[in-house]
Design an enzyme around this catalytic site. Sequence first.
Site, PDB file in Angstrom:
ATOM      1  N   GLU A 160      -5.751 -10.899  -1.301  1.00  0.00           N
ATOM      2  CA  GLU A 160      -6.592 -10.700  -0.102  1.00  0.00           C
ATOM      3  C   GLU A 160      -8.070 -10.616  -0.488  1.00  0.00           C
ATOM      4  OE1 GLU A 160      -5.307  -7.309   2.245  1.00  0.00           O
ATOM      5  OE2 GLU A 160      -3.193  -7.724   1.879  1.00  0.00           O
ATOM      6  N   ASN A 163       2.124  -4.757  -3.384  1.00  0.00           N
ATOM      7  CA  ASN A 163       0.767  -5.226  -3.132  1.00  0.00           C
ATOM      8  C   ASN A 163      -0.139  -4.069  -2.728  1.00  0.00           C
ATOM      9  OD1 ASN A 163      -0.931  -7.639  -2.507  1.00  0.00           O
ATOM     10  ND2 ASN A 163      -0.811  -6.936  -0.382  1.00  0.00           N
ATOM     11  N   GLU A 207       0.810  -1.230   0.000  1.00  0.00           N
ATOM     12  CA  GLU A 207       0.000   0.000   0.000  1.00  0.00           C
ATOM     13  C   GLU A 207       0.843   1.281   0.000  1.00  0.00           C
ATOM     14  OE1 GLU A 207      -2.822  -0.549   3.218  1.00  0.00           O
ATOM     15  OE2 GLU A 207      -3.484  -2.465   2.415  1.00  0.00           O
TER      16      GLU A 207
HETATM   17  O1  9MR Z   1      -7.380  -8.376   8.393  1.00  0.00           O
HETATM   18  C1  9MR Z   1      -6.457  -7.566   9.090  1.00  0.00           C
HETATM   19  C2  9MR Z   1      -7.063  -7.096  10.398  1.00  0.00           C
HETATM   20  O2  9MR Z   1      -7.239  -8.208  11.278  1.00  0.00           O
HETATM   21  C3  9MR Z   1      -6.186  -6.041  11.031  1.00  0.00           C
HETATM   22  O3  9MR Z   1      -6.827  -5.529  12.196  1.00  0.00           O
HETATM   23  C4  9MR Z   1      -5.952  -4.930  10.030  1.00  0.00           C
HETATM   24  C5  9MR Z   1      -5.089  -3.819  10.600  1.00  0.00           C
HETATM   25  O4  9MR Z   1      -5.057  -2.731   9.748  1.00  0.00           O
HETATM   26  O5  9MR Z   1      -5.309  -5.466   8.896  1.00  0.00           O
HETATM   27  C6  9MR Z   1      -6.123  -6.366   8.216  1.00  0.00           C
HETATM   28  O6  9MR Z   1      -5.491  -6.834   7.042  1.00  0.00           O
HETATM   29  C7  9MR Z   1      -5.181  -5.844   6.064  1.00  0.00           C
HETATM   30  C8  9MR Z   1      -3.942  -6.332   5.346  1.00  0.00           C
HETATM   31  O7  9MR Z   1      -2.913  -6.585   6.249  1.00  0.00           O
HETATM   32  C9  9MR Z   1      -3.506  -5.321   4.295  1.00  0.00           C
HETATM   33  N1  9MR Z   1      -4.572  -5.003   3.398  1.00  0.00           N
HETATM   34  C10 9MR Z   1      -5.846  -4.616   4.011  1.00  0.00           C
HETATM   35  C11 9MR Z   1      -6.272  -5.679   5.008  1.00  0.00           C
HETATM   36  C12 9MR Z   1      -7.630  -5.356   5.591  1.00  0.00           C
HETATM   37  O8  9MR Z   1      -7.572  -4.166   6.341  1.00  0.00           O
END
Ligand code: 9MR
Length: 372
Positions: free
Chosen positions: A289, A224, A183
Amino acid sequence: MKVTRVVAGAAVAAAVLVSLNATGAPAAPVASVAPVAAAGQDAAVQGGNADTLRALAKRAGLKIGTAVDMSALNNDATYKDRVAAEFNSVTAENVMKWSEIEPTRGVLNFGPADQLVAFAKANGQSVRGHTLLWHSQLPGWLTEGVASGDIDSAELRQLLKQHVFDVAGHFRGKIYQWDVANEVIDDNGQLRDTIWLQKLGPGYIADVFRWAHQADPKAKLYINDYNVEGLNAKADAYYELVKQLKADRVPIHGFGMQGHLGVQFGFDGRALQNVQRFEALGLETSFTEVDVRMLMPADNPKLHAQANGYSILLRACLLAKKCTSFTVWGFTDKYSWVPGFFTGQGAANLLDENFGQKPAYQAVKETLALAG
Ligand code: 9MR
């Protein structure tokens, strides 16, 4: 500040489905139907159960993955069985992130991530690493240190380098794809305004790839992001960035499209074109994802639109030449991140909260079967 690095815990390797009534109006929610049969792990691992996603994906030459919530894996036997039976790739939903690995400066906790890697090995699964560099889920000591001025730019760069070598080095040889940079571009197509850009300048992106490659030379290194599944300004910006990185001989091997979609936004049907242009730059691609959320409550039209969203991305992957993995961000609504982040939205996964199959699960299965 000098800190002696210690590895802690390393030894502890440790929608409800809604039916339409005769008039086509949504009926009352019904309990989940067709719970997934409990397939034996061994049968699935050996491809003996031809009816699982992983058996179908294997025939199609694709890794099918899920993000894994470690607390669900440890506390919910059905969840654990499904991860083993249905997927041949896993991603740590959280436990490989910096805040989880190094909550205290200099004290590395690989326990939960090591446990996932061991689980994957026992079940014949590959592991995607997620993620070495992100602006979110950073340890408090790091963000506070930068904000207070205790950590200056030179030290921050050194800390990032050390982090990449610590983590990619720890898992060296065990990760087939790393989300190295996550990101780094915003929705307007500009480099995201983060502490990394502010303190280190734009060169930090090339740096993390070079460090990651030194630390784990065999892993495929990915950039990503979300909202890059079709043709838009953000995906265009990635295309230009990747082109430049390749021209600069930076070891970047893959473009990861997260695939966090929502039925209320519609879907860009040009996913394949987007994938193909990145592959033409010499990269492999993956969907990393995938989930498709909706405004609650779920109903049949939304669930079928959701199935279409999953299918569009999966078809793009299967039709492309170098799309190697398709990972869902959790597979049951029971543990989805969505309701906690988007008020009033949910039901984003393939199975409902009771592990019942949704139209999206069937669609993924049918699409894989056609390809295999
Ligand atoms: O699914 C993840 C969630 O449990 C966490 O709290 C969150 C923190 O920001 O991150 C989520 O996963 C993210 C991923 O690492 C990167 N792309 C977006 C995903 C959804 O927010």
